[in-house]
Structures are given as structure tokens and as C-alpha cells.
Write a protein that holds these residues in place. Structure first.
Motif, PDB file in Angstrom:
ATOM      1  N   LEU A 146      -2.331  10.500  -9.002  1.00  0.00           N
ATOM      2  CA  LEU A 146      -2.429   9.280  -8.205  1.00  0.00           C
ATOM      3  C   LEU A 146      -3.891   8.883  -8.025  1.00  0.00           C
ATOM      4  CD1 LEU A 146      -0.916   7.198  -6.515  1.00  0.00           C
ATOM      5  CD2 LEU A 146      -1.074   8.745  -4.588  1.00  0.00           C
ATOM      6  N   ASN A 193      -8.555   4.232 -11.869  1.00  0.00           N
ATOM      7  CA  ASN A 193      -8.472   3.268 -12.976  1.00  0.00           C
ATOM      8  C   ASN A 193      -8.145   1.876 -12.484  1.00  0.00           C
ATOM      9  OD1 ASN A 193      -9.046   5.022 -15.008  1.00  0.00           O
ATOM     10  ND2 ASN A 193      -6.923   5.670 -15.268  1.00  0.00           N
ATOM     11  N   ALA A 194      -7.112   1.814 -11.619  1.00  0.00           N
ATOM     12  CA  ALA A 194      -6.602   0.501 -11.234  1.00  0.00           C
ATOM     13  C   ALA A 194      -7.557  -0.227 -10.295  1.00  0.00           C
ATOM     14  CB  ALA A 194      -5.237   0.652 -10.585  1.00  0.00           C
ATOM     15  N   LEU A 195      -8.157   0.500  -9.376  1.00  0.00           N
ATOM     16  CA  LEU A 195      -9.006  -0.146  -8.376  1.00  0.00           C
ATOM     17  C   LEU A 195     -10.449  -0.223  -8.824  1.00  0.00           C
ATOM     18  CD1 LEU A 195      -7.784   1.655  -5.143  1.00  0.00           C
ATOM     19  CD2 LEU A 195      -7.043  -0.539  -5.979  1.00  0.00           C
ATOM     20  N   SER A 196     -10.774   0.489  -9.900  1.00  0.00           N
ATOM     21  CA  SER A 196     -12.160   0.702 -10.323  1.00  0.00           C
ATOM     22  C   SER A 196     -13.035   1.062  -9.127  1.00  0.00           C
ATOM     23  CB  SER A 196     -12.716  -0.509 -11.067  1.00  0.00           C
ATOM     24  OG  SER A 196     -12.678  -1.653 -10.258  1.00  0.00           O
ATOM     25  N   ALA A 250      -6.302   0.804   2.840  1.00  0.00           N
ATOM     26  CA  ALA A 250      -5.790  -0.423   3.433  1.00  0.00           C
ATOM     27  C   ALA A 250      -6.710  -1.610   3.214  1.00  0.00           C
ATOM     28  CB  ALA A 250      -5.525  -0.220   4.917  1.00  0.00           C
ATOM     29  N   ASP A 299      -8.925  -2.138   0.868  1.00  0.00           N
ATOM     30  CA  ASP A 299      -9.462  -2.182  -0.495  1.00  0.00           C
ATOM     31  C   ASP A 299     -10.898  -1.680  -0.569  1.00  0.00           C
ATOM     32  OD1 ASP A 299      -7.138  -3.385  -1.521  1.00  0.00           O
ATOM     33  OD2 ASP A 299      -7.802  -5.310  -0.731  1.00  0.00           O
ATOM     34  N   PRO A 300     -11.137  -0.440  -0.186  1.00  0.00           N
ATOM     35  CA  PRO A 300     -12.522   0.038  -0.163  1.00  0.00           C
ATOM     36  C   PRO A 300     -13.092   0.218  -1.572  1.00  0.00           C
ATOM     37  CG  PRO A 300     -11.020   1.834   0.269  1.00  0.00           C
ATOM     38  CD  PRO A 300     -10.180   0.597   0.211  1.00  0.00           C
ATOM     39  N   GLU A 301     -14.423   0.108  -1.659  1.00  0.00           N
ATOM     40  CA  GLU A 301     -15.071   0.333  -2.951  1.00  0.00           C
ATOM     41  C   GLU A 301     -15.227   1.817  -3.215  1.00  0.00           C
ATOM     42  OE1 GLU A 301     -18.850  -1.722  -3.024  1.00  0.00           O
ATOM     43  OE2 GLU A 301     -17.914  -3.282  -1.803  1.00  0.00           O
ATOM     44  N   LYS A 320       0.834  -1.211   0.000  1.00  0.00           N
ATOM     45  CA  LYS A 320       0.000   0.000   0.000  1.00  0.00           C
ATOM     46  C   LYS A 320       0.865   1.255   0.000  1.00  0.00           C
ATOM     47  CE  LYS A 320      -3.882  -2.154   0.235  1.00  0.00           C
ATOM     48  NZ  LYS A 320      -4.864  -2.130  -0.830  1.00  0.00           N
ATOM     49  N   SER A 324      -5.075   7.423 -11.270  1.00  0.00           N
ATOM     50  CA  SER A 324      -4.595   6.056 -11.558  1.00  0.00           C
ATOM     51  C   SER A 324      -5.216   5.055 -10.600  1.00  0.00           C
ATOM     52  CB  SER A 324      -3.066   5.957 -11.514  1.00  0.00           C
ATOM     53  OG  SER A 324      -2.474   7.072 -10.976  1.00  0.00           O
ATOM     54  N   LEU A 325      -5.457   5.475  -9.358  1.00  0.00           N
ATOM     55  CA  LEU A 325      -6.118   4.565  -8.425  1.00  0.00           C
ATOM     56  C   LEU A 325      -7.531   4.285  -8.886  1.00  0.00           C
ATOM     57  CD1 LEU A 325      -4.914   5.892  -5.003  1.00  0.00           C
ATOM     58  CD2 LEU A 325      -4.437   3.688  -6.027  1.00  0.00           C
ATOM     59  N   LEU A 352       2.179   1.798  -3.394  1.00  0.00           N
ATOM     60  CA  LEU A 352       1.155   2.348  -4.297  1.00  0.00           C
ATOM     61  C   LEU A 352       1.139   3.865  -4.248  1.00  0.00           C
ATOM     62  CD1 LEU A 352      -2.131   0.260  -4.099  1.00  0.00           C
ATOM     63  CD2 LEU A 352      -0.532   0.460  -5.977  1.00  0.00           C
TER      64      LEU A 352
END
Lengths: 263, 386
Positions: free
Chosen positions: A183, A189-192, A157, A159-161, A125, A186-187, A128
Motif C-alpha cells: 500500500l 506511485n499514485a500520489l508521487s 486526509a 493530500d500531504p506532500e 480515503k 502504491s501510494l 484507498l
């Protein structure tokens, strides 16, 4: 059609008898980067506090999916909110703990992973947010921008939606603020993940927001919503145009030329 | 987050990992749910396979059977990639799902700062002793500096060169005086009561209950009244001063005062100190009175002494000088409490926990000072015969 993630219905927020904002109605779709904007003192942060369960509304409710946050019993509310992460304005890291301990806090609270695994997740994390190697630092040993990024690592931490940001660029220099915006994108995008940003920083608003709501301090309600660029192009409301053009335009005329040059 | 296809958390597919050698490439197949709340198979067999394989050039992934995933999967992948990196094996990241590729790219975007890592150093006992000694020296030096600064700004204020807010003084007097009356009343009433009981046990053995009045009144005025007030006030006001000034320090308010050319000593510390020095002796007198009343309650009710006798005895036992001693002692305690409270507040670090430490050490310092000063003053009084 996009799926609604958070719906705010008829929300009225007060401090005692003083009404901050009334009759707020808007929807945040899944995967959106949603901006809550408005001038100082219009109730942006208060709205955020209502959405993350820190302050109860005077009227109306905040729906996560079809569950009303404030109608639910405390257990359900806790479960809904466990899917969210919040980055507070100043990072809000616990000053007596190292970065690793700060980020590990929500993980050890919610899971029973072995210490080694927690350590790996914490390192990942921190990597990231660009803070690899800073595990054993105390928040007071870091600069403001780094504290904010560490706060973001803690918010992510579990992985929240849904990620909430309170004034992410406040107190950062333009370059650091831009890096944080990148950032966030990109988060997203990456985490949707769905991202809700409270800010009055114009650069951020146009750079990251794909939907928004504008809170007005004088009329105490929202006076517009939609993609920020579209607001700037089409809105006829002088207070929105003034806000989005840094007070340089009082009305519609000439607002358009700013769109191309704000990056 | 992340799970795009199947958001029902109930059905967990067991996580699995396997590796198949295909000529120069190793294909790692990952299937099932890789989430924090479910157990995952150990990575070591695959890592060993990578480590021991000869002629291995490429690492590929097959993610067809992957269910839900979160940080669990990504951290395991990071370990796998690290291992491949160490062995000089190329990794074909394009075989990973796009969101995972993005995350891995983001995590690798800023390289780890090598110099950032810290080593835990073990400290030998004589190093620890030395550190403690140096710490104690630094501490006493800081204390002297604070007292010196205090004296200088008092001088400046007396000469009218420093800004001193009179309104603040009354505010602090209000805070540490009248607001403290309830607790002072309670404590000193009870202390008087205890003194009376303790004395009565011995004195009634030879029928001298009447002397309880002497014991209580002298005990309260010379010692206990002042001491108890001081201890109450160090917990109540000393800690509050440390926390107030510490928080102001955290919020840069004290720096702001300095930039405005206002001496924080004269502006913040002096009025607080003055308020305590003014109020403490008065509180002490009040505590004496309460203690005597408390003692009277016990004596009159349990030990066969009439109220008039008790009061008469008290009046003849206590001289003006006894009150004066308590009075002076309490003024000294006031200085010590304000000094330790303000000093710890001004020395406070810049975090929430530092404010807490400042409050704690303010009370500890104040109580140590008070008890030491009290013993010294008692010995002096005894030697001088007053």
C-alpha cells in the motif's frame, strides 16, 4: 538530479544531558521512500519526532526545501508541517470518534467544505486504504492492522506532500505487513509523495526503501546511508551487516547470497 | 501532493467541466484547478446527461487543460464513474492521467464491505426505559460481584494465600495521607470559619456568642470534618485510583497479573483500600482540629469572646463519643471511596475516553455513596441517642 525535499543538517538530539544521536546529516529527495533504520533505542522515533515538529533539536535543524523547521517562527512551522501527514505506531486514532470523524478531523479543521463533500472525501480515503464501508466503526472495534490503515487514511486526509510512518509493520502479521508495504508503495506511485519510514523490519526495509540512513546506538551517530540493498552488498561495517542479516553474518563474507533470497 | 508542473499555489485557474456527445461516446472535458481550497462547478448537469442519454456506450475524458488537482478531483471522478457504472456505460480510464488511474485502481482494489455499513436505529421511549432498567440491574450486579471478590481476596490475604505487597501499602499511604494535608487544611479551616459565621448571625441576636464554640466543635467533629474530608478524598484519591487502574487495564497490565497467577484484587485493590481506611480517620481528626481553629479565628476576632473562653467551651462541649462518631464515619467513607474508585477502574473499557469516564463515575459514585451513608449513620446515631 533529484530535488531535495528534507535536509537534516548537523542535527543533535538529546534528552536532558543524554545524547541520543549527534551530527546527523542526510538528504531525502522528492519522491523517495526513505528508511530510517537502526536497532532498538537508537533514536529512530526521536528523529521522527524532530522531523515532524514535536521535539526541538539540541543543535542543528531540519530543512524543508530551504526553510529550517526550528528556525522558523511558529506560523511558518505550522505552514510547513501542514504539508505533512504522520502515521503513528499504533494508529493514534481518537478513540471517542468513529473512523469517518477521525479522518474528517484534519479536513474540517483546514477547509470549509460542506459536510457532504467531506463525507465523500472521507469515503474515498478509506477506500484507498481498503476500509470502504467502515465509516461508522469506532477504532476499538477494529483489528490492529485495520486501525493502522485507518490511521494512514487520516494521515493522507489533506493530500500531504510528505508522509511519515513510525514502525508501520510493528505488531502486524507478515501478510498484513506485506499488504501495508504494498500500500505504501502504491501510494508513493499514485500520489508521487515523499515517504519517510522509521522501521527495523528487514523485509520492509528491502521491499520499499530506495534510500536510507542507519543510526547506531553505540556510537550515537549515523554510520551509513544509501539504498538498503547497496548497503547490504557493499558495507564493511560489522554492525550494519549484522543488522541487515539478522545477526547471521559478522562481516562481509557471505552477505551477498542473502540479497536474492530475502523476498 | 501531486501537482507536478506548477507548484505555485497562488495562481488559481477556474475549474470547469463540460461534456460533448460524439456518436456513442461522451467526452467529459475537465480543465482548471480542482483543489479542495477552490470552488468547483457542480457535477449534476454532466450526471444528468449521462443518466438521460440514450445509446451511450462509452465515457471518455479529456484532461488537456487540467491544472493542479487533489482529492477534490478524484472524489468527483468517483461519483462520475459510479453513475456510469449504474447506467451500464463503459469508461475508458486510459484517457485519464496515470496518477489518477493508479489512485482509482487503489480505491477500487478492496470492494466495499456491504455488511459493514450500519443503520441508525431510532429508539422508542419504552425501549430506552427498558435499556436503562437493564443497565441499572447489570450495574448493581457488577457492584455486588466486585464486593464479593473483594471479600474473598481479603479472606485469602488474611490467610496468607494471596500476594500482598507491603511496600505498595506504604506508597499509597504516603500518596493519600501526607500529600493531602494542604488541601484538607485549607478546606476545613474555611468550613470551620463558615460554620462560625453562620451560627454567629443567629446566636448574637440574643447575646449567646459563646455558644459558637459548641456549634463549631460539634458540627466539625460529628459531621463536617468527616464529610468534607471524604469529598476531598473522593475527588483527589478516588478519581486517581480509577484512572490508575483504568490505564493499567488499557495497557493489559491487569491481564498480565492474572496470567502470572496474581490476584489483581489482592495485588492492586486491597493495598489501596487499606491505605484509605487507615488514613481517612486520621485526616478526619486533623480536619476537626483545623475546623475548630478556623471557628476560633472568627469567634475571637469578631464576636467578643476570648481565646480561653472559646477553648474552655469547646473542651466542655465535645465528648470523646463525638470524635469517635466522626472517626468511624470517616473509616466507612474511606471504604466507599476506595470501593467506587477501584471498582470503576477495574470495570474500565479499553480506550482513552473510557479512562476519563471511569474517573468521572468514580467520583460521582463515591459522593452519592458518602452522602447516603452519612445520612443513614446520622439517623442511626440519633435513634440510639449517641
Amino acid at each position: 538530479m533529484a530535488e531535495a525535499c528534507i535536509t537534516v543538517k548537523d542535527l543533535t538530539m538529546t534528552y536532558g544531558d543524554f545524547v541520543i544521536q549527534r551530527d546527523l546529516n542526510f538528504t531525502i529527495n522528492r519522491g523517495d521512500v526513505f528508511v530510517v533504520m537502526g536497532g532498538n533505542g537508537c533514536g529512530k522515533t526521536t528523529l521522527l519526532r524532530h522531523m515532524i515538529g514535536l521535539k526541538a533539536p539540541a543543535q542543528g535543524d531540519v530543512y524543508y526545501g530551504d526553510q529550517g523547521l526550528w528556525q522558523s517562527d511558529p506560523k511558518t512551522r505550522e505552514r510547513i508541517l501542514s504539508r505533512t501527514g504522520v502515521l503513528f505506531q499504533s494508529g493514534a486514532l481518537l478513540s471517542s470518534m468513529t473512523l469517518a470523524e477521525n479522518v474528517a478531523l484534519p479536513i474540517t479543521e483546514a477547509t470549509e467544505l460542506p459536510a457532504k463533500k467531506v463525507r465523500e472525501i472521507v469515503s474515498y480515503k478509506l477506500a484507498l486504504v481498503g476500509l470502504a464501508g467502515f465509516e461508522d466503526y469506532y477504532p476499538s472495534e477494529l483489528s490492529g492492522g485495520m486501525q493502522k490503515r485507518a490511521g494512514l487514511a487520516r494521515a493522507m486526509a489533506m493530500d500531504p506532500e510528505i508522509l511519515f510512518f513510525d514502525e508501520p509493520s510493528a505488531g502486524l502479521d507478515p501478510i498484513t505487513a506485506k499488504l501495508l508495504d504494498d500500500l505504501i508503495l502504491s501510494l508513493s506511485n499514485a500520489l508521487s509523495a515523499t515517504i519517510v519510514v522509521v522501521t527495523h523490519d528487514l523485509d520492509s526495509i528491502f521491499a520499499i526503501g530506495n534510500n536510507s540512513v542507519f543510526l547506531d546506538a553505540e556510537t550515537h551517530t549515523m554510520i551509513a546511508g544509501g539504498p538498503p540493498r547497496q548497503l547490504l552488498e557493499q558495507s564493511a561495517d560489522p554492525s550494519i551487516v549484522r543488522f541487515l542479516t539478522r545477526g547471521e553474518q559478522d562481516g562481509r563474507h557471505g552477505a551477498k547470497h542473502l540479497i536474492g533470497s530475502d523476498r | 501532493m501531486i501537482d507536478s508542473n506548477n507548484s505555485s499555489a497562488s495562481a488559481n485557474a477556474a475549474a470547469s467541466i463540460s461534456a460533448n456527445r460524439r456518436q456513442q461516446a461522451l467526452e467529459v472535458s475537465i480543465a482548471g484547478d480542482w483543489v479542495l481550497e477552490a470552488p468547483v462547478p457542480p457535477l449534476e448537469p454532466v450526471l444528468a446527461q449521462i443518466d438521460s442519454a440514450s445509446q451511450l456506450k462509452r465515457l471518455e475524458f479529456s484532461m488537456a487543460g487540467l491544472g493542479r488537482w487533489d482529492s477534490m478531483l478524484v472524489t468527483e471522478l468517483v461519483k462520475l464513474l459510479d453513475c456510469a457504472n449504474r447506467c451500464g456505460i463503459a469508461v475508458d480510464k486510459t484517457t485519464l492521467p496515470l496518477p489518477i488511474q493508479n489512485l482509482l485502481a487503489l480505491a477500487a482494489a478492496v470492494p466495499e464491505r456491504i455488511d459493514a455499513h450500519r443503520q441508525q436505529q431510532s429508539v422508542s421511549w419504552h425501549e430506552a426505559m427498558h435499556a436503562a432498567w437493564v443497565g441499572a440491574l447489570r450495574e448493581s450486579r457488577a457492584m455486588l460481584v466486585f464486593v464479593g471478590e473483594m471479600a474473598l481476596s481479603t479472606l485469602a490475604t488474611v490467610r496468607g494465600q494471596a500476594h500482598f505487597r507491603r511496600e505498595d501499602l506504604w506508597l499509597y499511604v504516603q500518596e493519600c495521607g501526607p500529600s493531602a494535608l494542604p488541601i484538607v487544611t485549607l478546606i476545613s479551616l474555611l468550613v470551620g470559619l463558615i460554620l462560625a459565621f453562620v451560627g454567629a448571625v443567629q446566636l448574637s441576636l440574643f447575646g449567646a456568642q459563646i455558644y459558637i464554640a459548641n456549634l463549631v466543635s460539634l458540627g466539625m467533629t460529628r459531621e463536617m470534618g468527616g464529610l468534607m474530608t471524604a469529598i476531598i478524598m473522593s475527588g483527589r484519591t478516588g478519581a486517581a485510583y480509577a484512572a490508575q487502574l483504568g490505564t493499567m487495564h488499557v495497557n493489559s497490565e491487569i491481564d498480565a497479573l492474572r496470567t502470572m497467577n496474581l490476584d489483581p484484587m489482592a495485588f492492586l485493590v486491597l493495598p489501596r483500600m487499606l491505605a484509605l481506611i487507615l488514613i481517612m480517620p486520621l485526616l478526619c481528626l486533623y480536619a476537626d482540629l483545623m475546623g475548630i481553629i478556623g471557628g476560633g479565628l472568627v469567634t475571637v476576632n469578631f464576636f467578643d469572646v476570648s481565646l480561653t473562653e472559646y477553648l474552655d467551651r469547646t473542651a466542655s462541649a465535645v465528648k470523646m463519643k463525638d470524635f469517635t462518631i466522626g472517626f468511624v464515619k470517616c473509616a466507612v467513607f474511606g471504604i466507599l471511596i476506595a470501593l467506587s474508585g477501584c471498582m470503576r477502574g477495574m470495570q474500565c473499557g479499553r480506550s482513552a475516553s473510557a479512562v476519563g469516564e471511569a474517573g468521572t463515575s468514580a467520583v460521582v459514585t463515591a459522593i452519592v455513596f458518602i452522602v447516603v451513608a452519612d445520612s443513614v449513620m446520622t439517623v442511626i446515631c440519633n435513634r440510639l441517642g449517641i
